[in-house]
Design an enzyme around this catalytic site. Sequence first.
Site: not given
Ligand code: NAD
Length: 258
Positions: A29, A41, A108, A128, A136, A161, A202
Amino acid sequence: MCAEGGKLDKLARWLMEGSPGRAVVFSGAGISTESGIPDFRSPGGLWERFDPAELSFPRFMASAQSRQRYWDFYRENWRLSREAEPNAAHFAVSSLEHSGRLATVITQNIDGLHQKGGSSPEKVLELHGNMWKVRCLSCARLYPWEEVFLRLKEGLGVEYCHSCGGFLKPATISFGQSLSEDVLEQARHHTLKSDLFICMGSSLVVYPAASFPEMAKHAGARLVIINRESTSLDDIADLIIHDQIGPVMSGVMDILGK
Ligand code: NAD
């Protein structure tokens, strides 16, 4: 703000030295926050209003009330994310692919921004799923997200659906839902062959996704982590850059001469 130049030089050198087409990018994310899509976060994000536990797959299946909550979340998620554009990090990743350095992107994320930033769809393994499709759960018929979004805005139900009466759900993997075996297998294949595995944005706490960096390291790849805060795998990384991904990757691309 940018990481010490030495670290960017090292990453650029490893990208140049590696066997062509064997590096892997693993994104979370955090790669999309610079495009305005909050991670779990960031303050002010959707995740302050919705509890991920409430959006789990068992809850979705359990009651119409939970499904309504789920669709409330998606209506907001679509509304907030539809204008999002890829940022420097997504563009850097697609440039690495087109210059022959990357085997694949394992992501992810569900936002589709890697593809929008120029990565080839067949090179993006979405662990994901993808939020821009609705499927559906019974017959797998796909619906355009816009159609469902309009019905949600009009206050109409979207649960069933039209073909088979099954539950509709965005084509994403919720907590408690199985990941696609095919996508997992392709991700495993590229991870085991990689010589450089670069994690971007991540926290590396969501499994089984976070098992890929561990697998790469144990199979002999160099493990790089770019994240603004510590992650659960910093201890085993060969290079850790605690900084913003966009500026870091722009710096690396400058060194590589794009
Ligand atoms: P996470 O939210 O657990 O971790 C994100 C990490 O990225 C954090 O440690 C944060 O400090 C860091 N971060 C944020 N912005 C940053 C930047 N600009 N530069 C450097 N670091 C940065 O996310 P995750 O590990 O992907 O797990 C969360 C779950 O939530 C995943 O399963 C995902 O599918 C889902 N999710 C996806 C999205 C999306 O598709 N954009 C958004 C939110 C959550």
